[in-house]
Write a protein that holds these residues in place. Structure first.
Motif, PDB file in Angstrom:
ATOM      1  N   THR A   1     -45.161 -36.923  41.053  1.00  0.00           N
ATOM      2  CA  THR A   1     -44.706 -38.338  40.615  1.00  0.00           C
ATOM      3  C   THR A   1     -45.179 -38.609  38.935  1.00  0.00           C
ATOM      4  N   THR A   2     -46.475 -37.948  38.599  1.00  0.00           N
ATOM      5  CA  THR A   2     -46.986 -38.185  37.315  1.00  0.00           C
ATOM      6  C   THR A   2     -45.892 -37.502  36.403  1.00  0.00           C
ATOM      7  N   PHE A   3     -45.472 -36.300  36.688  1.00  0.00           N
ATOM      8  CA  PHE A   3     -44.427 -35.452  35.824  1.00  0.00           C
ATOM      9  C   PHE A   3     -43.283 -36.200  35.488  1.00  0.00           C
ATOM     10  N   LEU A   4     -42.690 -36.758  36.789  1.00  0.00           N
ATOM     11  CA  LEU A   4     -41.378 -37.481  36.779  1.00  0.00           C
ATOM     12  C   LEU A   4     -41.527 -38.717  35.840  1.00  0.00           C
ATOM     13  N   LEU A   5     -42.518 -39.576  36.063  1.00  0.00           N
ATOM     14  CA  LEU A   5     -42.831 -40.731  35.479  1.00  0.00           C
ATOM     15  C   LEU A   5     -42.915 -40.346  33.903  1.00  0.00           C
ATOM     16  N   ARG A   6     -43.843 -39.269  33.615  1.00  0.00           N
ATOM     17  CA  ARG A   6     -43.837 -38.973  31.926  1.00  0.00           C
ATOM     18  C   ARG A   6     -42.619 -38.659  31.453  1.00  0.00           C
ATOM     19  N   LYS A   7     -41.807 -37.718  32.392  1.00  0.00           N
ATOM     20  CA  LYS A   7     -40.556 -37.181  31.709  1.00  0.00           C
ATOM     21  C   LYS A   7     -39.419 -38.223  31.470  1.00  0.00           C
ATOM     22  N   SER A   8     -39.613 -39.237  32.514  1.00  0.00           N
ATOM     23  CA  SER A   8     -38.252 -40.315  32.646  1.00  0.00           C
ATOM     24  C   SER A   8     -38.791 -41.539  31.619  1.00  0.00           C
ATOM     25  N   ARG A   9     -40.087 -41.716  31.666  1.00  0.00           N
ATOM     26  CA  ARG A   9     -40.592 -43.092  31.283  1.00  0.00           C
ATOM     27  C   ARG A   9     -40.132 -44.211  31.827  1.00  0.00           C
ATOM     28  N   THR A  10     -39.636 -44.268  33.115  1.00  0.00           N
ATOM     29  CA  THR A  10     -39.341 -45.263  33.881  1.00  0.00           C
ATOM     30  C   THR A  10     -39.654 -45.100  35.463  1.00  0.00           C
ATOM     31  N   LYS A  11     -40.181 -46.230  35.862  1.00  0.00           N
ATOM     32  CA  LYS A  11     -40.585 -46.111  37.292  1.00  0.00           C
ATOM     33  C   LYS A  11     -39.425 -46.206  37.974  1.00  0.00           C
ATOM     34  N   ALA A  12     -38.261 -46.379  37.757  1.00  0.00           N
ATOM     35  CA  ALA A  12     -37.138 -46.495  38.500  1.00  0.00           C
ATOM     36  C   ALA A  12     -36.950 -44.917  39.216  1.00  0.00           C
ATOM     37  N   VAL A  13     -37.331 -44.032  38.401  1.00  0.00           N
ATOM     38  CA  VAL A  13     -37.119 -42.590  39.199  1.00  0.00           C
ATOM     39  C   VAL A  13     -37.770 -42.456  40.465  1.00  0.00           C
ATOM     40  N   LEU A  14     -38.721 -43.458  40.782  1.00  0.00           N
ATOM     41  CA  LEU A  14     -39.424 -43.196  42.143  1.00  0.00           C
ATOM     42  C   LEU A  14     -38.544 -44.034  43.130  1.00  0.00           C
ATOM     43  N   ASP A  15     -37.622 -44.726  42.832  1.00  0.00           N
ATOM     44  CA  ASP A  15     -36.630 -45.291  43.690  1.00  0.00           C
ATOM     45  C   ASP A  15     -35.517 -44.356  43.983  1.00  0.00           C
ATOM     46  N   TRP A  16     -35.453 -43.999  45.222  1.00  0.00           N
ATOM     47  CA  TRP A  16     -34.376 -42.862  45.288  1.00  0.00           C
ATOM     48  C   TRP A  16     -33.030 -43.423  45.223  1.00  0.00           C
ATOM     49  N   ARG A  17     -32.892 -44.701  45.650  1.00  0.00           N
ATOM     50  CA  ARG A  17     -31.488 -45.380  45.526  1.00  0.00           C
ATOM     51  C   ARG A  17     -31.149 -45.546  44.148  1.00  0.00           C
ATOM     52  N   GLN A  18     -31.812 -45.528  43.168  1.00  0.00           N
ATOM     53  CA  GLN A  18     -31.549 -45.577  41.682  1.00  0.00           C
ATOM     54  C   GLN A  18     -31.185 -44.096  41.199  1.00  0.00           C
ATOM     55  N   PHE A  19     -31.564 -42.923  41.836  1.00  0.00           N
ATOM     56  CA  PHE A  19     -31.438 -41.654  41.465  1.00  0.00           C
ATOM     57  C   PHE A  19     -30.143 -41.362  40.502  1.00  0.00           C
ATOM     58  N   ASN A  20     -28.985 -41.625  41.192  1.00  0.00           N
ATOM     59  CA  ASN A  20     -27.698 -41.461  40.672  1.00  0.00           C
ATOM     60  C   ASN A  20     -27.686 -42.542  39.262  1.00  0.00           C
ATOM     61  N   HIS A  21     -28.215 -43.469  39.233  1.00  0.00           N
ATOM     62  CA  HIS A  21     -28.120 -44.417  38.073  1.00  0.00           C
ATOM     63  C   HIS A  21     -28.846 -43.950  36.941  1.00  0.00           C
ATOM     64  N   LEU A  22     -29.661 -42.857  37.187  1.00  0.00           N
ATOM     65  CA  LEU A  22     -30.446 -42.167  36.033  1.00  0.00           C
ATOM     66  C   LEU A  22     -29.709 -41.250  35.443  1.00  0.00           C
ATOM     67  N   GLY A  23     -28.591 -40.977  35.919  1.00  0.00           N
ATOM     68  CA  GLY A  23     -27.895 -39.599  35.354  1.00  0.00           C
ATOM     69  C   GLY A  23     -28.231 -38.474  36.138  1.00  0.00           C
ATOM     70  N   GLY A  24     -28.637 -38.523  37.489  1.00  0.00           N
ATOM     71  CA  GLY A  24     -29.026 -37.465  37.972  1.00  0.00           C
ATOM     72  C   GLY A  24     -30.160 -36.659  37.667  1.00  0.00           C
ATOM     73  N   THR A  25     -30.213 -35.334  37.350  1.00  0.00           N
ATOM     74  CA  THR A  25     -31.300 -34.676  36.730  1.00  0.00           C
ATOM     75  C   THR A  25     -31.081 -34.622  35.278  1.00  0.00           C
ATOM     76  N   GLU A  26     -30.164 -35.243  34.552  1.00  0.00           N
ATOM     77  CA  GLU A  26     -29.947 -35.030  33.190  1.00  0.00           C
ATOM     78  C   GLU A  26     -31.247 -35.302  32.162  1.00  0.00           C
ATOM     79  N   TRP A  27     -32.039 -36.400  32.746  1.00  0.00           N
ATOM     80  CA  TRP A  27     -33.233 -36.908  31.945  1.00  0.00           C
ATOM     81  C   TRP A  27     -34.334 -35.853  31.928  1.00  0.00           C
ATOM     82  N   LEU A  28     -34.206 -34.733  32.834  1.00  0.00           N
ATOM     83  CA  LEU A  28     -35.162 -33.799  33.106  1.00  0.00           C
ATOM     84  C   LEU A  28     -34.896 -32.613  32.114  1.00  0.00           C
ATOM     85  N   ASP A  29     -33.968 -32.677  31.516  1.00  0.00           N
ATOM     86  CA  ASP A  29     -33.773 -31.722  30.391  1.00  0.00           C
ATOM     87  C   ASP A  29     -34.589 -31.722  29.070  1.00  0.00           C
TER      88      ASP A  29
END
Length: 181
Positions: free
Chosen positions: A153-181
Motif C-alpha cells: 500500500t505504501t509503495f503504491l501510494l508513494r508511486k501514484s501519489r493518489t489514494k484512488a490507487v486503493l480503489d480497485w474499481r478505479q484501477f483502469n481509470h488510472l491507466g492500468g500499470t502505466e503509472w508504475l513506470d
C-alpha cells in the motif's frame, strides 16, 4: 499488543465505514489499505488508549482526556506519515474549527475522548478474551500479511501519489500499470 493494533484496525475500518455511510450516505473509496479491511490509525490509537488507561487511575474524565490525547497523537502521526512518505492525504480538517494543520481538530479529539470509556470498559474486555483464545502461532502469518499489505500500500501510494490507487474499481481509470513506470 500487536493483536490489539491489528484487531482495532479492523474494527476501526468498520467504524469508518459506518461513519461514512451515516455522514455521506456512501462509503465508496474509503480504503487505507490495498487488500485488508483495516485502518491502522484506529489500531494505533486504540493501542495508545489502552496503554495509557493502564497508567491512569480509574477516573473517567482523566481517562477520556488521556484517550483523546493518545488517539489524536496517533491521528496526527499517521497523517504526517501518509503525507510525507506516501504523498497523499486521507483526511483534512481545515474546514473545522481548532484544527492543527488540518491533520487533527478539536471536534474529533473530543469524539476520541468520548469513545475511550466504551472502548476500555465495553469493547476491550471482549477483544481481550478473543486474543486470549488465539494461538500465538497465528500471529506470524496474520502479522506477515498485514506488513506485506502495508508495504505494498505504501509503495503504491508513494508511486501514484493518489489514494484512488486503493480503489480497485478505479484501477483502469488510472491507466492500468502505466503509472508504475
Amino acid at each position: 499488543m500487536i493483536w490489539y493494533v491489528l484487531l482495532y484496525s479492523v474494527l476501526g475500518y468498520g467504524l469508518e465505514m459506518g461513519y461514512a455511510l451515516w455522514k455521506h450516505g456512501s462509503a465508496k473509496g474509503r480504503r487505507t489499505m490495498l487488500l485488508l479491511p483495516m485502518c491502522p490509525v484506529y489500531g494505533l490509537g486504540a493501542a495508545g488508549i489502552l496503554a495509557l488507561s493502564a497508567l491512569v487511575p480509574q477516573n473517567g474524565w482523566l481517562m477520556m482526556l488521556c484517550g483523546a490525547l493518545a488517539a489524536t497523537a496517533s491521528e496526527y502521526g499517521m497523517s504526517v506519515f501518509y503525507e510525507k512518505i506516501c504523498g497523499v492525504s486521507f483526511w483534512d480538517y481545515r474546514d473545522y474549527s481548532f484544527h492543527l494543520q488540518g491533520r487533527v481538530c478539536l471536534r474529533f479529539s473530543i469524539y476520541w475522548g468520548l469513545l475511550t470509556l466504551p472502548l476500555v470498559y465495553v469493547v476491550h474486555p471482549y477483544v481481550e478474551k478473543l486474543v486470549e483464545r488465539l494461538s500465538p502461532v497465528m500471529l506470524i502469518p496474520v502479522l506477515t500479511l498485514f506488513v506485506l499489505d502495508f508495504l505494498l500500500t505504501t509503495f503504491l501510494l508513494r508511486k501514484s501519489r493518489t489514494k484512488a490507487v486503493l480503489d480497485w474499481r478505479q484501477f483502469n481509470h488510472l491507466g492500468g500499470t502505466e503509472w508504475l513506470d
